[in-house]
Design a protein around this motif. Structure first.
Motif, PDB file in Angstrom:
ATOM      1  N   GLU A   5      -7.702  -9.472  -6.744  1.00 42.07           N
ATOM      2  CA  GLU A   5      -7.574  -9.655  -5.297  1.00 42.07           C
ATOM      3  C   GLU A   5      -7.296 -11.098  -4.918  1.00 42.07           C
ATOM      4  OE1 GLU A   5     -11.039  -7.626  -3.826  1.00 42.07           O
ATOM      5  OE2 GLU A   5      -9.961  -5.720  -3.792  1.00 42.07           O
ATOM      6  N   PHE A  52      -1.446  -8.150  -6.872  1.00 42.01           N
ATOM      7  CA  PHE A  52      -1.209  -7.202  -7.949  1.00 42.01           C
ATOM      8  C   PHE A  52      -0.162  -7.671  -8.943  1.00 42.01           C
ATOM      9  CE2 PHE A  52       1.290  -3.779  -9.737  1.00 42.01           C
ATOM     10  CZ  PHE A  52       0.318  -3.091 -10.415  1.00 42.01           C
ATOM     11  N   ILE A 112       5.678  -0.849 -11.998  1.00 39.69           N
ATOM     12  CA  ILE A 112       4.590  -0.129 -11.325  1.00 39.69           C
ATOM     13  C   ILE A 112       4.634  -0.411  -9.827  1.00 39.69           C
ATOM     14  CG2 ILE A 112       2.077   0.045 -11.090  1.00 39.69           C
ATOM     15  CD1 ILE A 112       1.800  -0.470 -14.033  1.00 39.69           C
ATOM     16  N   PHE A 132       5.054   2.800  -7.660  1.00 40.78           N
ATOM     17  CA  PHE A 132       3.850   3.294  -6.995  1.00 40.78           C
ATOM     18  C   PHE A 132       3.689   2.747  -5.586  1.00 40.78           C
ATOM     19  CE2 PHE A 132       2.731   3.914 -11.493  1.00 40.78           C
ATOM     20  CZ  PHE A 132       2.529   5.271 -11.432  1.00 40.78           C
ATOM     21  N   LEU A 182       6.176   5.380  -3.754  1.00 40.41           N
ATOM     22  CA  LEU A 182       5.154   6.389  -3.472  1.00 40.41           C
ATOM     23  C   LEU A 182       4.131   5.940  -2.430  1.00 40.41           C
ATOM     24  CD1 LEU A 182       4.557   7.610  -7.114  1.00 40.41           C
ATOM     25  CD2 LEU A 182       5.881   8.730  -5.349  1.00 40.41           C
ATOM     26  N   LEU A 236       1.519   3.887  -2.559  1.00 34.91           N
ATOM     27  CA  LEU A 236       0.126   3.656  -2.950  1.00 34.91           C
ATOM     28  C   LEU A 236      -0.265   2.231  -2.559  1.00 34.91           C
ATOM     29  CD1 LEU A 236      -1.764   5.447  -4.752  1.00 34.91           C
ATOM     30  CD2 LEU A 236      -1.166   3.947  -6.614  1.00 34.91           C
ATOM     31  N   SER A 237      -1.507   2.056  -2.099  1.00 38.20           N
ATOM     32  CA  SER A 237      -1.881   0.692  -1.732  1.00 38.20           C
ATOM     33  C   SER A 237      -2.382  -0.051  -2.965  1.00 38.20           C
ATOM     34  CB  SER A 237      -2.950   0.706  -0.651  1.00 38.20           C
ATOM     35  OG  SER A 237      -4.127   1.270  -1.157  1.00 38.20           O
ATOM     36  N   LEU A 238      -1.811  -1.199  -3.228  1.00 38.35           N
ATOM     37  CA  LEU A 238      -2.217  -2.029  -4.358  1.00 38.35           C
ATOM     38  C   LEU A 238      -2.843  -3.297  -3.811  1.00 38.35           C
ATOM     39  CD1 LEU A 238       1.050  -1.631  -6.454  1.00 38.35           C
ATOM     40  CD2 LEU A 238      -1.089  -0.438  -6.787  1.00 38.35           C
ATOM     41  N   ALA A 239      -3.507  -4.040  -4.694  1.00 35.15           N
ATOM     42  CA  ALA A 239      -4.167  -5.260  -4.246  1.00 35.15           C
ATOM     43  C   ALA A 239      -3.127  -6.243  -3.707  1.00 35.15           C
ATOM     44  CB  ALA A 239      -4.924  -5.886  -5.413  1.00 35.15           C
TER      45      ALA A 239
END
Lengths: 143, 511
Positions: free
Chosen positions: A87, A91, A124, A128, A132, A134-137
């Motif tokens: 964090e 990411f 990724i 992602f 898609l 997706l929530s990433l850091a």
């Protein structure tokens, strides 16, 4: 020997588990089986199971040599550090570095490991996060 | 007949564009996951669960995606068994015995085609078995009260420990560890925190998805680090030839396929025994029945057809207890159960009554997926062979990172990532000590329900513990549980794959 140690660890764990279970507060409602009973049973099973390898150990498992142990400790450290800085730095950067280090230790030449780390990370991120959703850091730079 | 009507309804659920695409994607990914050594059905599905979950797929599509991966992995495992003599996953271990010799004789194409057909036959008839057997089991399960459920959960652990592992005591330890993990957090019945040690993160308990991904996927990375450079595919002799099987060969194997399908299905239905056992039993029985000229082990086509039909049939069979009773029969079905629980769906008899669209849509999707897999696995096999050449040193970092992404996606908490690494290390050590991981997983999944049914049963009877053996049904389940745990000790090592000496054993993917 390994099995004996394992059995002792199981016994200690069972003792600790049962001890902790005995200090669970009971709820306001009095019920025939409170929150302690089931953990007592499980702790007993763990202790009984732990006795067996102490008395009848299996053959010595095939432990890694010194190099193997160092590799595994290093990889564990990399993964924990990854969790810590994820964090902070976001990411993409954290993942690229972690994947590169793991790839390098798995035998990829350093330059190729760095390239594959970046590819894995960006791949990724694109699949992602961008496709898609997706929530990433998110780091300070937003990725 | 009701089953057939329900199945027809299921097809209307499965035949939407989205579900068909997900089935296709699942079959494709599954074949790759199965083919790659080091990634098998259970850790492959485990990595994908958090992703399917965080992507917000509803229950039916998510389940279709993941079971397609499961079926696909059963097809894919054979590819590296035949071409490289390295089983792509544990169920494909027996396929190496005759598959690789066939490939060495220049019959790789025939072996791949034949095993594809055998896989199809096994999976197809096992799915029919699922259609008819699951509703029967549901009607029995509707008679179950909490006491019977408690006995049933115990039965699952006992047969798992008795049949599927090499050491009963270690299986019991594994189960206790898993159930112990499930007791961490606030007790749902009394509302008091247990084993939380005042750590806020532990009040919600430890998410079983973290345990699964850590134990299965992260520990695999450690195993690869230890055995660095070993088991890498060399692309030397990969001449495929034509990927077709002559009609005469298929005919010669018809008997082997049908026997193995029945055996594999039965092995799958048995709680605690999964596809690995299915392929093992099929191969050994087939060898006894038809190995007249000692050709098994030297590239006999029947030795390829039998284990492949067996493991695919077992994969279908293992879904029966998972869907009908909520008690999974193998590692991968345990992982699928985790998926359902994460979506707040409790499998078991009520699932068939309350969400028939989920169950029958899934079963219909299995039929469709199976046909897709057959079509994909014969003409496209050379594509999958190329994927096999990706060395693990590129693959494993990606696996680790995708695991982290999935877990982070669920909770957004880095604490969970540290727990994940902890489970990875624990999984590695347990594997080294030959402690089976599937009971640990099953314990974290079922521990909560198991405790709930125990407490309910005793509560209903006003504190009388003898209620646990208070009905003929419960007594029967207990008897079966004890038998399942002890009988393998007496009957001996016959029903267990002798994989202890093979290199695949420790890295083996449970199911």
């Amino acid at each position: 020997m390994s099995d004996r140690i394992f059995g002792v660890v199981c016994l200690l764990l069972a003792g600790f588990y049962i001890y902790s279970a005995s200090s669970i507060e009971l709820g306001f409602i009095e019920t025939p089986v409170g929150p302690r009973a089931f953990p007592y049973i499980i702790g007993a099973v763990l202790a009984l199971g732990g006795l067996y390898p102490i008395f009848v150990p299996d053959e010595r498992p095939d432990w890694p040599d010194m190099r193997g142990v160092i590799e595994i400790v290093f990889a564990t450290a990399v993964m924990i550090a990854y969790a810590m800085v994820l964090e902070e730095f976001g990411f993409v950067i954290s993942t690229a570095i972690a994947a590169a280090l793991l790839g390098w230790r798995l035998g990829t030449p350093p330059l190729w490991a760095a390239i594959s780390g970046v590819l894995i990370s960006v791949g990724i991120y694109v699949i992602f996060h961008l496709i898609l959703g997706l929530s990433l850091a998110r780091g300070p730079w937003g990725f | 007949m009701d089953a057939l009507f329900s199945l027809a309804d299921g097809f209307t659920v499965a035949l939407t564009l989205q579900n068909l695409l997900l089935a296709l994607l699942g079959c494709f990914l599954g074949t790759i996951i199965g083919a790659l050594p080091g990634l098998g059905p259970s850790n492959g599905v485990a990595i994908l669960i958090p992703l399917a979950f965080t992507l917000g797929l509803p229950a039916t599509p998510a389940l279709i995606l993941l079971t397609s991966v499961y079926y696909g992995a059963m097809y894919g495992g054979r590819i590296s068994s035949i071409l490289l003599n390295i089983p792509g996953d544990e169920p494909a271990l027996m396929t190496t015995l005759d598959g690789y010799p066939m490939a060495k004789k220049g019959q790789a194409g025939e072996a791949l085609a034949l095993s594809g057909i055998a896989s199809f036959v096994g999976a197809f008839f096992a799915t029919w078995g699922l259609v008819f057997l699951a509703p029967l089991l549901v009607s029995v399960a509707l008679l179950f009260g909490p006491a019977e459920y408690f006995a049933l959960f115990t039965l699952a652990f006992c047969t798992l420990g008795g049949i599927a592992s090499r050491n009963q005591a270690k299986a019991a330890i594994a189960a206790a560890l898993g159930i112990g993990i499930s007791t961490i957090g606030v007790d749902p019945m009394a509302g008091v925190p247990r084993f939380t040690f005042n750590e806020v993160h532990l009040y919600d308990g430890i998410d079983f998805l973290i345990a699964i991904v850590g134990l299965f996927a992260i520990s695999e990375v450690f195993l690869f680090l230890e055995h660095r450079g070993q088991g890498e595919a060399s692309n030397a002799d990969m001449k495929l030839g034509r990927v077709t099987a002559p009609m005469s060969m298929v005919k010669a194997c018809a008997g082997a396929m049908s026997r193995s399908t029945v055996l594999g299905f039965l092995a799958g239905v048995l709680p605690g025994a999964g596809a690995s056992l299915g392929s093992f039993i099929s191969y050994s029985i087939e060898k006894r029945v038809s190995d007249r000229n000692n050709t098994f082990g030297t590239g006999d086509p029947r030795g390829v057809a039998a284990p492949e039909a067996g493991n695919n049939a077992a994969a279908g069979g293992a879904l029966v207890p998972m869907l009908a009773l909520g008690v999974p029969g193998s590692g991968t079905t345990a992982v699928l159960l985790a998926m359902l629980l994460a979506l707040n769906i409790t499998p078991g008899p009520l699932l068939f009554q309350q969400n028939p669209d989920v169950v029958w849509g899934l079963i219909a999707a299995l039929f469709i997926g199976n046909i897709m897999l057959l079509l994909m696995n014969i003409p496209l096999v050379s594509l999958f062979v190329r994927v096999l050449l990706i060395p693990p040193r590129y693959l494993m970092p990606a696996v680790a990172m995708i695991s982290f992404v999935g877990i982070y996606g669920i909770s957004g908490s880095t604490f969970d990532l540290v727990v994940l690494v902890g489970f990875g290390v624990a999984g590695y050590i347990l594997r080294k000590l030959d402690v089976p991981l599937v009971p640990v997983i099953l314990g974290t999944l079922l521990g909560g329900e198991m405790e709930k049914s125990l407490r309910r049963a005793v509560q209903i009877s006003d504190g009388d513990w003898s209620v646990l053996v208070g009905s003929p049904l419960a007594i029967g389940l207990w008897a079966f549980a004890i038998l399942g745990f002890i009988a393998p000790l007496i009957v001996g090592r016959y029903f267990r794959p002798k994989i202890a000496d093979s290199t695949a054993a420790e890295g083996a993917d449970p199911d």
